[in-house]
Design an enzyme around this catalytic site. Structure first.
Site: not given
Lengths: 743, 89, 233
Positions: A49, A94-95, A314, A535
C-alpha cells in the site's frame, strides 16, 4: 537507545507483513535488529500500500510530461496549468478494503482523504467524483453496501460543501466480497501558490494539526495490502470514523495559512499516519525529522509509541512551519478551534528519530522507509484463454421483441440512469456546476473567468478482464471522448489501478497490459498522468476482482458558453452518428451480460487514430456552436446513447426517430460497443456545417434521424425495430436503478 | 401464554471509536459558557415491544437482534434491558 | 433607492456563504458581507441572510448548536426590531432552533439527502422572499438537504395556516399538490414559512443556486428581487 521495549524478531516481522528476505534486508541496512517501533514503521512503509513495490516498475511507463504539467506523480496530487494563471489539482484514490468492512465510514473517509490530498497542495477543492463497484443488487448484502457507501460519500462531500458532479458505478459478481470505492477530487489554485510536501530546511518546526490521535485504523496500511479472509473479522476495530465537520474547519484553516508564507511544506496524514507523512516529507527534501510523540494531541490514554506512529485517525495534517513563524500558525488554528501541536523539527541527519516517554525509541533513515523500500519485478503470465474469441451477433440469435430488449437493457443496473445515486450527492453547492451529473462529463465553471473544468471517470472491468491492454486503452478513450463531447480539451489524467493479488502471474500480467494500453491511448491523445493510486490484493478467499483500471481525465473549456450538453434540445433538429462503421462485435458487452449472462469475448478494438479525429471534430463542433447535443457511444451502444439523449436534467424530455443502416446485424447496430463514435444533434440549417467539420477531421458522419415526438423510434435495416413511448423509456431508464437498489 | 415485554437497547460507540457528534456538542457547550463538561458521547436508545413466553425468551431475542441488526459491531457496543411483562394475552 | 447592507452569518460548517454573497452582490446588486459567528454585533447591517450548509456539522440536530453562537443575539435583536432576517436551507433550521420561526425539520421521508430541482407554489406575498411574486406563481428551484421534512403538531399547523404564514409549498409546475412533488414529506407540502410580523422568513430550496441559465434555472432571481423590494419598502 531507551524505551524499554523488548526486541522483536523474525516471527514478529512476519506477523507485521514483512517477508523473511525483507526482514534480513532491514537488519543489514540498519546494521542491527530493529526494535518494535522501527519494525512497525518499516513494515507499514514496506507494505504494498505504501511502497508500491509490485507496481512501481510498471507505472514508470506512464507518460507524465507536458508543457502544462506543474506537478507530476509523487506528490499528494497532480497539478496542471489551465490558463489565466490557474492550476487544476486533482487525484483519484481507492478506499476499497475499508468500505467492505464498514461501507458508510469506509467510503466517507475515502472522500475525506482525497480532499486532504487536494487542499494540501494549496488548492480549494471545487468538485468530487467517485467510481464504485459492487456485487449484483439481487443480493441484499450488496444493496446494503451500495446504500451505505453512497450515504457515506454523500454525507462527507455534502458537509464539506463540495459538489459531487460525476462518477460511475458497475455491478459484477466479483465485487460481492470486494467492492471498490475510488474517490476523485479536483481543486483550483493559483499556479504560483502550489504547496509541496517537502521538508528541506533543518530547524523548521513540525506541527501535527487537526484531529486528535486515537487508535484508529492501526495496521490499516498493512491491512489494505493483505487478502481478506475470515480473519478479517478480527481486524474489525481498525475502522476509522470520519468527521467532515472537522475536516471543513481543517481545510479552511490550511487554506487561510497557505495565503501567507509561514508554511514550508504540508502533507496529509493517510495510510501509516505520522510515520508515512513525516518520512515522505523529509525524504523528498533530503532531510530528517526528530519527533516527540508525547506532544502529539491524543484522544486516548496509554497509547504506545508504535500506535501513535501508525494511527490512521482521520482529519490530521503534518505541517512544516518556517522557524520563527510558529505563533502565526497556532493563532490560525485557535481561531478555527483546532489542535495544532509542535511535535518536532526538521534535522539534517536524514533520520526519522522518534522520542516517547522522555527517551528516544526509534531511529530509521527516512529513505529506507521511502525510496529504498524494496521493488519487485514479479512474474507475469497471460491466461491460457487469451486472446478471447470475438462474439458475433449471428451466434447469439436476435431478441424476440426489440422494444422489450431496449427497455430491459436501459433499465438494467449497469446502464440505468444514476439519478438514484447522484440525487443523494449535493451536486450544486458553490453555484458553479454547469453540467450536472448524468451527462458524459461533469463541468464546473470558475467564477470570474470564462473557464470551465470538465471531468470524468471511466473504466470497464469486463473489458480489462478479457483484454487488459484493450481495456486500458478503451478506458482512456472513453474518458477523453466524454470530455470532447462537452467540448473540452483534456489536460491531464489520474488513475486508480484496482487489481487482485500481484503474487499471481496472471494478475501481474493484467496490471502490466492495462498500463500498456492506457499508455498507448494517453500517448496518442497527448494526455499526461499526474498521479494516482494502486490498490492490489483485492481478493477474498482467493477470489479476485476483474482487473479494474479507473481513469480520471480533466479537461478545459476555454469558454464555458460553448458547453454542449447531451440531451436533445428541439423538435426538428437532425441527428448524426459520427465515427467509423462498427464491427460486428459484442464481446464483453452489456448486451451479452444482460441477455446471455456472459462476460466473455473480446472487447472492441480501440481505434486510437479514429478517436483522436472524432475528439477534434466534437470540439470543433462545440466551439463553433454547431452541435446542440453530443453523446458518446460506449456501454450499451447506440440504443443507450439515444435513450440518454432524450432526458434533460430539468426533468423535461423529447423523443426522436432514428434509422440505422445495414452494415452490421441489428443487434450489433443497436447494442454494439465499438469505440470512436458519438451521437450529435444540430439545427437543420447547420447540417452542412456539421458535414464540413466532419470532413475536415476525416470523421464519417451519417444522418440517422430527427429529434421530436413523444416516442423513441429506431428503424434498423429498413424495419421498424423500436417504437417506445417516452413514458415507457423513462420508467425503465430513470427508475431502473432505484428499483434494483431498494428491492 | 405469551406476554408483551418492553425492552430497551442502548447503542453506543465503542470507547476507542472517535465520536465527532459528541465532540462537537462538547465544544459548543464550552463555547456557550457551560463549564465542567469534560466529555460528551452520543448514542441511541431503541425501544422495542416483544411478544414472548418469558422474560428470558424476550431477552434472548432482543440480544440476538441487538447484536445482529441494531448495533454495528464494527463501531458500536450495546446494552440490553428487558422490563417485566406489561401486557399479557 | 440606496443599496441595503446584508449580513451573511457564517458558522463553522456553513458552506453556501459564497453562493449567497455572490447572489446578493453580483445578482441582486446589494451590499453584503460575511460575518463570523463569533461576532457580537451586527451594527451597520440592514438585513441578514443565513446561508445553507452544516453549521456545527449539524451534529445533535440540524441547526441546534448554532443557536449558542454569539452572533445569534444581535440576529434575534434584528428580527425583533422588524428588520429583514431570512434563512435558506440550514438557515431555516437555525431560525427554527432559535425560536424565530415555527416548526422543526425531520429527516426526509426517503431517509436520504436529496439534491434536485423542485417546483414551489407561492402562497402569499407578504414576506421578504415573496414580495415581488404573485400568489399562485410557481417557480423551479433546487433543493439539497437531508432534513427538510417540515413538522408542526396539528393545532399549531392550523394556526400557521390560518395566519397565512406559509409562503411556499412544494407543487407540480402547474401548482397542483401531489405526493411526487413533495421531495421530503413536509406536512402540508410546506417549503417556506414566515413569522407573523412578516420580517423573518425561510425556505428549504436554494434560490442562491438558480440565478442564471447555465446553472440550470433562474427561479432564484425572483426571490432575490423580492428581498430587494421588501427591504426597500
Amino acid at each position: 537507545m531507551s524505551g524499554g521495549e523488548s526486541v522483536p524478531g523474525l516471527e514478529e516481522a512476519l506477523a507485521a507483513g514483512l517477508t523473511e528476505a525483507e526482514y534480513g534486508e532491514i537488519r543489514k541496512r540498519l546494521g542491527r535488529t530493529p526494535n518494535v517501533n522501527e519494525l512497525a514503521m518499516l513494515s507499514a512503509m514496506w507494505s504494498e500500500h505504501c511502497s508500491y513495490k509490485s507496481s512501481k516498475r510498471i507505472l514508470a511507463g506512464f507518460p507524465t510530461e507536458g508543457p502544462q504539467v506543474l506537478q507530476g506523480p509523487g506528490e499528494n496530487a497532480g497539478a496542471v496549468a489551465i490558463g489565466r494563471g490557474l492550476a487544476a489539482v486533482f487525484k483519484v484514490e481507492s478506499h476499497n478494503h475499508p468500505t467492505f468492512i464498514e461501507p458508510y465510514q469506509g467510503a466517507a473517509t475515502g472522500v475525506g482523504g482525497i480532499l486532504r490530498d487536494v487542499f494540501t497542495m494549496g488548492a480549494r477543492p471545487v468538485a468530487l467524483m467517485n467510481a464504485l463497484r459492487f456485487g449484483p443488487l439481487d443480493i441484499p448484502k450488496n444493496r446494503a453496501l451500495l446504500s451505505g457507501a453512497v450515504a457515506g460519500i454523500a454525507n462527507y462531500g455534502n458537509s464539506m460543501g463540495i459538489p459531487t458532479v460525476g462518477g460511475e458505478v458497475a455491478f459484477e459478481t466479483c465485487h460481492s466480497l470486494n467492492p471498490l470505492v475510488n474517490a476523485f477530487a479536483l481543486g483550483v489554485a493559483p499556479v504560483d501558490r502550489i504547496f509541496l510536501a517537502r521538508a528541506d530546511h533543518p530547524g523548521d518546526t513540525v506541527f501535527c494539526v487537526g484531529a486528535k490521535t486515537g487508535r484508529d485504523g492501526i495496521h490499516g496500511a498493512s491491512m489494505a495490502s493483505a487478502e481478506f479472509d475470515e480473519a478479517a473479522e478480527a481486524k474489525l476495530p481498525t475502522v476509522q470514523v470520519g468527521d467532515p465537520f472537522l475536516e471543513k474547519l481543517l481545510m479552511e484553516a490550511c487554506l487561510e495559512l497557505m495565503r501567507g508564507d509561514a508554511l514550508a511544506g504540508v502533507q496529509d496524514m493517510g495510510a501509516a499516519g505520522l510515520t508515512c507523512s513525516s518520512a515522505e516529507m523529509a525524504s523528498r527534501g533530503g532531510a530528517g525529522i526528530l519527533m516527540d510523540l508525547d506532544r502529539v494531541p491524543q484522544r486516548e490514554t496509554g497509547m504506545a509509541a508504535w500506535e501513535l506512529l501508525l494511527s490512521e485517525s482521520q482529519e490530521r495534517m503534518l505541517l512544516v512551519v518556517r522557524v520563527g513563524r510558529e505563533r502565526e500558525v497556532e493563532r490560525v488554528f485557535e481561531r478555527w478551534d483546532l489542535d495544532a501541536a509542535a511535535v518536532g523539527r526538521i534535522t539534517g541527519d536524514g533520520l526519522l528519530r522518534v522520542r516517547h516517554g522522555g527517551g528516544e525509541v526509534g531511529a530509521v533513515p527516512c529513505r529506507l522507509l521511502t525510496d529504498e523500500a524494496p521493488v519487485y519485478e514479479r512474474p507475469r503470465a497471460a491466461p491460457e484463454s487469451f486472446p478471447e474469441p470475438e462474439v458475433r451477433a449471428g451466434e447469439l440469435g436476435e431478441p424476440a421483441d426489440w422494444n422489450r430488449a431496449v427497455l430491459r437493457l436501459v433499465g438494467s443496473p449497469g446502464l440505468a440512469s444514476r439519478r438514484h445515486i447522484y440525487e443523494q450527492y449535493d451536486h450544486m453547492v458553490r453555484s458553479d456546476t454547469i453540467a450536472r451529473p448524468g451527462g458524459d462529463a461533469g463541468v464546473v465553471r470558475i467564477k470570474g473567468t470564462p473557464l470551465g473544468l470538465a471531468m470524468t471517470l471511466d473504466g470497464n472491468g469486463r473489458y480489462s478482464l478479457r483484454d487488459p491492454r484493450r481495456g486500458g486503452a478503451l478506458a482512456v478513450s472513453e474518458a477523453c471522448r466524454n470530455l470532447a463531447a462537452v467540448g473540452a480539451t483534456p489536460v491531464g489524467a489520474t488513475n486508480c489501478l484496482n487489481f487482485g493479488n500481484p503474487e499471481k502471474p496472471e494478475v501481474m500480467w493484467q496490471l502490466a497490459e492495462s498500463v500498456r494500453g492506457m499508455t498507448e491511448a494517453l500517448g496518442a491523445f497527448g494526455v499526461p498522468i499526474t498521479g494516482g493510486n494502486v490498490s492490489l490484493y483485492n481478493e477474498t478467499d482467493g477470489e479476485g476482482i476483474f482487473p479494474t483500471p479507473v481513469v480520471g481525465v480533466v479537461g478545459v473549456l476555454d469558454d464555458v458558453s460553448t458547453l454542449v450538453r447531451q440531451h436533445f434540445v428541439e423538435e426538428g433538429d437532425l441527428v448524426f452518428l459520427l465515427g467509423p462503421d462498427a464491427d460486428d462485435a459484442l464481446g464483453a458487452s452489456e448486451y451479452l451480460k444482460v441477455f446471455h449472462g456472459r462476460t466473455d469475448g473480446r472487447p472492441p478494438a480501440p481505434g486510437l487514430d479514429a478517436e483522436l479525429r472524432l475528439h477534434a471534430a466534437l470540439r470543433s463542433l462545440a466551439a463553433a456552436g454547431i452541435s446542440r447535443s453530443a453523446k458518446d457511444l460506449s456501454e450499451g451502444g447506440l440504443a443507450q446513447a439515444a435513450v440518454e439523449s432524450l432526458f434533460a436534467p430539468d426533468g423535461s424530455c423529447i423523443g426522436a426517430s432514428l434509422a440505422l443502416g445495414d452494415s452490421v446485424p441489428a443487434t450489433t447496430a443497436l447494442f454494439g460497443e465499438a469505440s470512436a463514435r458519438a451521437l450529435v444533434s444540430v439545427r437543420p440549417a447547420r447540417a452542412d456545417a456539421l458535414a464540413a467539420v466532419a470532413e475536415r477531421h476525416r470523421v464519417p458522419a451519417r444522418r440517422v434521424g430527427r429529434v421530436g415526438g413523444e416516442s423513441l423510434r429506431i428503424r434498423v435495416n429498413g424495419d421498424e425495430a423500436v417504437g417506445l413511448s417516452l413514458d415507457r423509456v423513462a420508467d425503465s431508464f430513470l427508475h431502473g436503478l432505484a428499483r434494483a437498489a431498494r428491492a | 401464554m405469551s406476554s408483551s415485554f418492553g425492552a430497551q437497547v442502548l447503542v453506543r460507540l465503542r470507547p476507542s471509536i472517535y465520536d465527532p457528534q459528541g465532540e462537537a456538542i462538547r465544544r459548543s457547550l464550552a463555547s456557550a459558557g457551560v463549564e465542567g463538561i469534560e466529555s460528551v458521547r452520543q448514542g441511541k436508545l431503541i425501544e422495542l415491544e416483544v411478544r414472548a413466553d418469558s422474560a428470558e425468551e424476550a431477552e434472548a431475542r432482543v440480544r440476538e437482534i441487538a447484536a445482529r441488526v441494531l448495533a454495528n459491531p464494527v463501531l458500536e457496543d450495546h446494552v440490553v434491558e428487558v422490563g417485566p411483562d406489561s401486557v399479557a394475552s | 433607492m440606496a443599496r441595503r447592507r446584508f449580513a451573511i452569518p457564517v458558522f463553522p460548517g456553513t458552506n453556501c456563504e459564497e453562493d449567497v454573497l455572490h447572489a446578493l452582490r453580483a445578482v441582486a446588486g446589494q451590499e453584503a458581507e460575511l460575518v463570523w459567528h463569533q461576532e457580537r454585533s451586527l451594527a451597520g447591517f440592514d438585513a441578514a441572510v443565513i446561508p445553507g450548509g452544516f453549521a456545527h456539522g449539524d451534529y445533535l440536530r440540524a441547526g441546534a448548536l448554532a443557536r449558542f453562537s454569539p452572533v445569534m443575539e444581535p440576529l434575534a435583536a434584528m428580527a425583533e426590531s422588524g428588520r429583514l432576517v431570512v434563512g435558506i436551507c440550514n438557515g431555516f433550521q437555525i431560525l427554527q432552533e432559535a425560536g424565530l420561526l415555527p416548526g422543526a425539520m425531520q429527516r426526509n421521508r426517503s431517509l436520504a439527502y436529496v439534491c434536485r430541482d423542485v417546483w414551489v407554489r407561492t402562497e402569499e406575498t407578504g414576506s421578504p422572499f415573496t414580495a415581488a411574486l404573485t400568489p399562485g406563481e410557481t417557480i423551479r428551484l433546487p433543493v439539497g438537504h437531508a432534513e427538510g421534512n417540515f413538522h408542526l403538531p396539528d393545532r399549531d399547523l392550523e394556526r400557521l395556516e390560518a395566519a397565512g404564514q406559509v409562503i411556499f409549498r412544494y407543487s407540480e409546475p402547474d401548482g397542483s399538490l401531489t405526493e411526487a412533488a413533495n421531495p421530503n414529506g413536509s406536512r402540508h407540502h410546506i417549503a417556506g414559512v414566515r413569522n407573523r410580523r412578516g420580517n423573518v422568513a425561510a425556505l428549504m430550496p436554494h434560490p442562491d443556486r438558480a440565478w442564471e441559465p447555465a446553472l440550470g434555472g433562474t427561479g432564484g432571481l425572483r426571490l432575490f428581487e423580492s428581498l430587494v423590494r421588501w427591504s426597500e419598502s
